[in-house]
Each structure stands twice: as structure tokens, then as C-alpha cells.
Write an enzyme that holds these catalytic residues in place. Structure first.
Site, PDB file in Angstrom:
ATOM      1  N   SER A   1       0.812  -1.184  -0.007  1.00  0.00           N
ATOM      2  CA  SER A   1       0.061  -0.061  -0.085  1.00  0.00           C
ATOM      3  C   SER A   1       0.970   1.214  -0.048  1.00  0.00           C
ATOM      4  CB  SER A   1      -0.796  -0.070   1.281  1.00  0.00           C
ATOM      5  OG  SER A   1      -1.619   1.483   1.464  1.00  0.00           O
TER       6      SER A   1
ATOM      7  N   TYR B   1      -2.159   5.379  -4.523  1.00  0.00           N
ATOM      8  CA  TYR B   1      -3.048   6.471  -4.468  1.00  0.00           C
ATOM      9  C   TYR B   1      -2.502   7.490  -5.209  1.00  0.00           C
ATOM     10  CZ  TYR B   1      -5.930   3.909  -0.914  1.00  0.00           C
ATOM     11  OH  TYR B   1      -6.904   2.861  -0.186  1.00  0.00           O
TER      12      TYR B   1
ATOM     13  N   THR C   1      -5.431   2.552  -7.110  1.00  0.00           N
ATOM     14  CA  THR C   1      -6.822   2.183  -6.483  1.00  0.00           C
ATOM     15  C   THR C   1      -7.807   3.513  -6.932  1.00  0.00           C
ATOM     16  OG1 THR C   1      -5.959   0.833  -4.671  1.00  0.00           O
ATOM     17  CG2 THR C   1      -7.992   1.982  -4.358  1.00  0.00           C
TER      18      THR C   1
ATOM     19  N   LYS D   1      -7.412  -0.991  -9.769  1.00  0.00           N
ATOM     20  CA  LYS D   1      -8.141  -1.578  -8.622  1.00  0.00           C
ATOM     21  C   LYS D   1      -9.763  -0.809  -8.223  1.00  0.00           C
ATOM     22  CE  LYS D   1      -7.606  -3.179  -3.866  1.00  0.00           C
ATOM     23  NZ  LYS D   1      -8.086  -2.311  -3.033  1.00  0.00           N
TER      24      LYS D   1
ATOM     25  N   HIS E   1     -13.288  -2.553  -2.379  1.00  0.00           N
ATOM     26  CA  HIS E   1     -12.376  -2.049  -1.256  1.00  0.00           C
ATOM     27  C   HIS E   1     -12.886  -2.905   0.184  1.00  0.00           C
ATOM     28  CE1 HIS E   1      -9.549   1.103  -0.744  1.00  0.00           C
ATOM     29  NE2 HIS E   1      -9.234   0.814   0.670  1.00  0.00           N
TER      30      HIS E   1
END
Ligand code: FNR
Length: 368
Positions: A118, A141, A167, A241, A265
Site C-alpha cells: 500500500s 493512491y 486504486t 483496482k 475495497h
């Protein structure tokens, strides 16, 4: 790192199925950390819905298929994996275990599957890359400032990550009421290791301190042109995603996505969002085999993995179960959990009459 305390090791060893890791983890984690991991948005309808969708399918299995030694191997993006299960990106894994992302990545690497790191990790891109040698993907992100995003991507390339997982279902953090009730924030001593200002001020809005931090580091106005921009600037394949519609899937592929993850999510964003499994056939149909389609959300059993593959997924990601296994047993806990899942997949393939993943098809399922 010192060995896990005995009660944690015992808890991991006593787990017979993925859900057992949740009860074991609950006993060792602070309530607010458990709630952060386990919870979903608002009424948690999507969180439950992801599980309910799997239960609506039953197998029309084949017999006399000589499937006693099924082959679980599969290939995505030119990489060979030992099973079609990979670790989903999740934030701040040192909340679950002191070794955090490094421990989880080591387990994935030893199991021969991919680990997704992440953006909001508690160890840096470089620290995680140094922990093992298996396939690693970087989850992005997009930051409100493009220069910050460019720097992330450059670091991921330099650190040997094989793909960028963008994402797209978090323009803002969903309303997670357990976290609001707990006034959940980053536990003392942990930080977002990749971010320059590691504890960004509460400049962004959000119902709890954690959401404020996340919102300060994501771009609420993200659009299709940002995906095109990213694809043009990265040498790595971009996997999108958070797709749940066929038309969005086609648009993402047209914009240059090389893979998709059907995902809501884990029920943490828009509540009453369609279950991932229910969204899968539309996305698979729209993409027409042009790129691999992965799925996450509610995968807890080997049979869940097989159901997703029968409906056209190339593989699945799991989130919460490995955080629970990490909490109870670090690298060994996650390894043990992955081996359980591998055994379940293999046995279920034998009973289903499938010798390899390529023999899984919709014809083997019925829905009620
Ligand atoms: C997530 N997820 C997530 N996704 C992402 O792209 N970036 C992130 O930082 C996080 N962080 C995160 C934290 C926690 C605690 C959870 C549980 C989930 C979503 C994750 O990648 C995945 O989509 C879901 O976890 C899949 O559902 P299951 O397997 O948890 O049911």
C-alpha cells in the site's frame, strides 16, 4: 525480531480455516485496531454482501475426472505463480505485527504469490523491497500533487516492483462508523513511511483522524485523464483496482490499464455497493479477455477462489485474513494461512473434477 509469544503461535497453529485467524487475532489486538481492520462503511451491507454473494453459488461438479493432483499454477503479466491468490494492499501493517509489511511480503514470497504494498504502508517502499525477492506490486493512491505521485512511481520502479496497482474507489475515505466511535488514529510510534510529511496535518476533511490523514493524501477529483497520464509515465503495467462495472472496465482498458481488480475495497467505501463476485461477470464480459481480471472482497475459502475463477477471474486477492494471520503469527502465521488456503483449493479442485485452473468454467456453477 524475537519469536512471537507462545499464545500467539498456538493461536495460529490451532486455526483450521481462514476465519479462525480472525477470532485468534481479535484476542490479541486492541479493540480499535481490530475494528479498523474488520469494519466496513456505514451499515456494513457491502461487507456482508461480499460473503453472501459467494454463498449463492453451488458447484455442478464432474466425476471420474482423474483430478487427484490438480495444478494450481497460473501466470499473470508474464509471471508464474504457485496459486491464483495474492495479498491485497492494506495500510499500516505494523498495526497488526511489529514486522508489518516486511513479514507479510516474506510470507507471500515464500508461498510463490504476489504481495501488493500500500501507498499508506508503515515501512517504506525500499525497506519492503529489501525484505524478500518475490513478485511485488505497488498500490498507488494518486496524490493531489502530481509531483508526489511521480516520485512514488519512480521509487517503485527503482525498487523493483513489477506493477502499479492504481486504486480508484477512494476519492475520499468511506464513513467507517466503528472508527468514528473509537476516534481511531494512527497508533503511537507508527507513521506513513512513504509520505514526506509523515503525519500530515488535519488539513483535509474526514469524520475521524485516520480518515483525515488519508484524505490529505488522495485526490478527490481523480478522472480518466489521470489514468492516461499515469499509464504514459510509467514503464510498469498499471492495474486498476476498484472497478465494478463493465463500461468502466472497458474505459480503463482503453486508457491503457493492463489488468483490473474487481473490488469494492472490502466494503469499506460506498455502502450498498454491489458485491464483488456479482460484479465480476459484467466486467469479464466487457473486457473480453484483453487483460487479466482479478477479484477481491470476502474470499475466505478455497471454494470461493474456485467460484471466482469459474466466473472468469484470473486470480483473487485477500485482505483481512492475512492481517489476522500476521497479528497472531507474523511471517509464519501468514504462511500457515496461505498453506491452509492452498490445501483447500487443491482438495476442492479434486472434488470438483478440475485438473488445472484452465478447466474452471461457468458450466461448473449454478446460482440461486
Ligand atoms: C484495505 N484495502 C486497501 N486497499 C488499497 O488499495 N489501499 C489500501 O491502503 C488499503 N487499506 C486497507 C486496510 C485494511 C485494514 C483493509 C481491511 C483493506 C482494501 C483491500 O486492498 C482489499 O480490497 C479488501 O481488503 C478485500 O477484501 P477482504 O479480503 O478484506 O474481504
Amino acid at each position: 525480531m524475537p519469536e512471537a509469544p507462545p499464545h500467539r503461535r498456538t493461536a495460529a497453529a490451532a486455526s483450521l480455516k481462514l476465519d479462525d485467524f480472525e477470532s485468534a487475532a481479535r484476542a490479541v489486538l486492541p479493540q480499535s485496531t481490530y475494528d479498523y481492520i474488520a469494519g466496513g462503511a456505514e451499515d456494513e451491507a457491502t461487507l456482508r454482501g461480499n460473503r453472501e454473494a459467494f454463498a449463492r453459488y453451488r458447484f455442478r461438479y464432474r466425476v471420474l475426472a482423474s483430478a487427484d493432483r490438480p495444478d494450481l499454477g497460473n501466470e499473470i503479466f508474464g509471471q508464474q505463480f504457485t496459486m491464483p491468490v495474492h495479498l491485497a494492499p492494506t495500510a499500516i501493517q505494523r498495526m497488526a505485527h511489529p514486522e508489518g509489511e516486511a513479514a507479510a511480503y516474506r510470507a507471500a514470497s515464500a508461498a510463490g504469490i504476489a504481495y501488493s504494498l500500500s501507498t499508506l504502508s508503515s515501512l517504506s517502499i525500499e525497506e519492503v523491497a529489501a525484505a524478500a525477492t518475490g513478485v511485488r506490486w505497488f498500490q498507488l493512491y494518486m496524490h493531489p500533487e502530481r509531483a508526489v505521485t511521480t516520485a512514488f512511481v519512480g521509487r517503485a520502479v527503482d525498487a523493483g516492483f513489477a506493477a502499479i496497482v492504481l486504486t480508484v474507489d477512494l476519492p475520499k475515505t468511506g464513513r467507517r462508523e466503528r472508527d468514528i466511535r473509537n476516534a481511531f488514529s494512527l497508533p503511537e510510534g507508527l507513521s506513513y513511511a512513504n509520505l514526506e510529511s509523515r503525519r500530515p496535518g488535519a488539513s483535509a476533511d474526514g469524520p475521524d483522524p485516520f480518515a483525515q490523514n488519508v484524505n490529505a493524501n488522495t485526490n478527490p477529483a481523480l478522472g480518466w485523464e489521470d489514468l492516461e497520464w499515469l499509464v504514459a509515465r510509467t514503464p510498469l503495467p498499471v492495474i486498476v483496482k476498484g472497478i465494478v462495472r463493465g463500461d468502466d472496465a472497458r474505459r480503463a482498458v482503453d486508457a491503457g490499464a493492463r489488468g483490473l481488480v474487481v473490488s469494492n475495497h472490502g466494503g469499506r467505501q460506498l455502502d450498498y455497493a454491489i458485491a464483488s463476485l456479482d460484479a465480476l461477470p459484467d466486467v469479464v464480459g466487457a473486457v473480453g479477455g484483453k487483460v487479466p481480471v482479478l477479484l477481491d472482497g470476502g474470499v475466505r475459502r478455497g471454494t470461493d477462489v474456485l467460484k471466482a475463477l469459474c466466473l472468469g477471474a484470473s486470480g483473487v486477492l485477500i485482505g483481512r485474513p492475512y492481517l489476522y494471520a500476521l497479528a497472531v503469527g507474523g511471517t509464519d502465521g501468514v504462511r500457515g494461512m496461505l498453506e491452509l488456503l492452498r490445501e483447500e483449493i487443491a482438495l476442492s479442485m479434486t472434488l470438483l473434477g478440475a485438473r488445472s485452473l484452465s478447466e474452471l468454467s461457468q458450466d461448473l456453477l449454478t446460482r440461486f
